[in-house]
Scaffold this motif. Structure first.
Motif, mmCIF file in Angstrom:
data_model
loop_
_atom_site.group_PDB
_atom_site.id
_atom_site.type_symbol
_atom_site.label_atom_id
_atom_site.label_comp_id
_atom_site.label_asym_id
_atom_site.label_seq_id
_atom_site.Cartn_x
_atom_site.Cartn_y
_atom_site.Cartn_z
ATOM 1 N N MET A 97 0.907 -1.255 0.002
ATOM 2 C CA MET A 97 -0.072 -0.118 -0.124
ATOM 3 C C MET A 97 0.918 1.335 -0.058
ATOM 4 O O MET A 97 0.614 1.992 -0.784
ATOM 5 C CB MET A 97 -0.841 -0.289 1.231
ATOM 6 C CG MET A 97 -2.010 -1.117 1.341
ATOM 7 S SD MET A 97 -3.370 -0.542 0.273
ATOM 8 C CE MET A 97 -4.181 0.571 1.030
ATOM 9 N N ALA A 98 1.965 1.202 0.707
ATOM 10 C CA ALA A 98 2.684 2.554 0.871
ATOM 11 C C ALA A 98 3.695 2.690 -0.140
ATOM 12 O O ALA A 98 3.667 3.818 -0.688
ATOM 13 C CB ALA A 98 3.670 2.285 2.303
ATOM 14 N N GLN A 99 4.061 1.577 -0.690
ATOM 15 C CA GLN A 99 4.984 2.015 -2.064
ATOM 16 C C GLN A 99 4.125 2.303 -3.365
ATOM 17 O O GLN A 99 4.641 3.181 -3.981
ATOM 18 C CB GLN A 99 5.540 0.283 -2.614
ATOM 19 C CG GLN A 99 6.568 -0.141 -1.767
ATOM 20 C CD GLN A 99 6.860 -1.698 -1.914
ATOM 21 O OE1 GLN A 99 6.100 -2.508 -2.625
ATOM 22 N NE2 GLN A 99 7.763 -2.031 -1.111
ATOM 23 N N ASP A 108 -8.840 4.267 2.852
ATOM 24 C CA ASP A 108 -9.983 4.780 2.373
ATOM 25 C C ASP A 108 -10.280 4.948 1.010
ATOM 26 O O ASP A 108 -11.586 5.263 0.443
ATOM 27 C CB ASP A 108 -10.304 6.188 3.156
ATOM 28 C CG ASP A 108 -9.102 7.369 2.565
ATOM 29 O OD1 ASP A 108 -8.390 6.914 1.771
ATOM 30 O OD2 ASP A 108 -8.971 8.225 3.063
ATOM 31 N N GLN A 109 -9.288 4.307 0.032
ATOM 32 C CA GLN A 109 -9.576 4.502 -1.451
ATOM 33 C C GLN A 109 -9.987 2.888 -1.723
ATOM 34 O O GLN A 109 -10.321 2.812 -2.794
ATOM 35 C CB GLN A 109 -8.246 4.509 -1.992
ATOM 36 C CG GLN A 109 -7.668 6.019 -1.899
ATOM 37 C CD GLN A 109 -6.362 6.424 -2.483
ATOM 38 O OE1 GLN A 109 -5.321 5.843 -1.775
ATOM 39 N NE2 GLN A 109 -6.224 6.588 -3.677
ATOM 40 N N VAL A 164 -10.228 -3.409 5.494
ATOM 41 C CA VAL A 164 -9.226 -4.388 5.333
ATOM 42 C C VAL A 164 -8.450 -4.366 6.506
ATOM 43 O O VAL A 164 -8.482 -3.363 7.651
ATOM 44 C CB VAL A 164 -8.138 -4.110 4.126
ATOM 45 C CG1 VAL A 164 -9.074 -4.329 2.630
ATOM 46 C CG2 VAL A 164 -7.914 -2.607 4.408
ATOM 47 N N GLU A 165 -7.597 -5.358 6.714
ATOM 48 C CA GLU A 165 -6.740 -5.283 7.751
ATOM 49 C C GLU A 165 -5.358 -5.211 7.322
ATOM 50 O O GLU A 165 -4.736 -6.017 6.578
ATOM 51 C CB GLU A 165 -7.006 -6.800 8.508
ATOM 52 C CG GLU A 165 -6.153 -7.104 9.566
ATOM 53 C CD GLU A 165 -6.509 -8.607 10.183
ATOM 54 O OE1 GLU A 165 -7.456 -8.912 10.154
ATOM 55 O OE2 GLU A 165 -5.440 -9.050 10.615
ATOM 56 N N SER A 166 -4.664 -4.178 7.748
ATOM 57 C CA SER A 166 -3.559 -3.766 7.282
ATOM 58 C C SER A 166 -2.261 -4.729 8.027
ATOM 59 O O SER A 166 -2.133 -4.797 8.999
ATOM 60 C CB SER A 166 -2.967 -2.381 7.457
ATOM 61 O OG SER A 166 -1.893 -1.934 6.757
#
Lengths: 132, 120
Positions: free
Chosen positions: B85-87, B93-94, B99-101
């Motif tokens: 997600m970060a990369q 929220d998108q 979800v569970e990160s």
């Protein structure tokens, strides 16, 4: 141990199908049992009766058939994946009004439930050709 | 029947291959067999969860529609790799579903705690 294999790799374009075959042979040689080989996604092309590679190249579908015959393996081809791609047994060919069937002897068409059932009864489930 | 649990690991982008749909089909079938199933989205697969997809232009069905049916099948554990997600500069929220990160250590735990891993 009881193993099941999931083959997502097609027999020619990927090495994965041949690797699965060799893994299956190694398992049987080591005294393990194979509950089922489940062919999903492009892996269903392993079940075609029409594959005709040049004589000096491996015929992977034929090798699956030979191995299944020798060890009574359960070779299950995902029916939804197969019908989409044009691999059918007599029943499906009739249902979809096709001129001929091309699922190789030794393979059977069945649903994804057979994949889940294989997971539930096997100690290990190994996927070949995932991530594509 | 059994309490075997299945982790479905998805790593491919939503379109460009059939991986996303094939993985969802497998997940839904697990649920029919009452096998607890968790979906783990890594690498480009995090894009599968973006809301507001409209793939009709490339002749594909909208993944969001199938994803909305997941809770009806009791598939409510969707994990996304934090690093993926970060990369890609994405935030939760998108995404179309809660979800569970999970970080790398938690991904290892997920693989350890499930009986089988099916990868796509």
């Amino acid at each position: 141990m009881i193993f099941s294999l999931v083959v997502q790799a097609s027999p020619v374009q990927s090495q994965g199908a041949e690797t699965a075959l060799r893994f299956a042979r190694a398992l049987l040689a080591s005294g393990h049992s194979i509950h089922r080989v489940f062919f999903y996604r492009d892996g269903i092309h392993n079940g075609t009766a029409l594959a005709s590679p040049p004589q000096d190249e491996a015929n992977i579908p034929a090798q699956w058939q030979a191995l299944a015959k020798e060890h009574q393996l359960d070779l299950v081809v995902c029916i939804a994946a197969a019908v989409r791609r044009g691999v059918m047994n007599e029943n499906e060919a009739k249902r979809y009004k096709k001129e001929s069937a091309n699922l190789a002897p030794g393979f059977e068409l069945s649903g994804l439930g057979q994949l889940v059932e294989a997971c539930l009864v096997s100690d290990r489930v190994i996927t070949f050709g995932g991530r594509s | 029947m059994s309490v075997d649990s299945i982790l479905i690991l998805v790593r491919s982008a939503p379109y460009g291959s059939s991986a996303a749909r094939d993985a969802l089909d497998a997940a839904l079938t697990c649920s029919v067999f009452e096998a607890p199933v968790t979906l783990l989205f890594m690498d480009d697969a995090v894009y599968q969860l973006l809301k507001g997809q409209s793939p009709a232009g490339i002749g594909q069905k909208n993944l969001n529609a199938i994803q909305q049916s997941l809770p009806l099948y009791d598939i409510d554990r969707l994990c996304v790799a934090q690093s993926a997600m970060a990369q890609r500069g994405l935030s939760e929220d998108q995404l179309a579903l809660p979800v569970e990160s999970v970080d790398a250590a938690q991904i290892a735990e997920l693989m350890a705690e499930h009986t089988h891993v099916l990868s796509f």
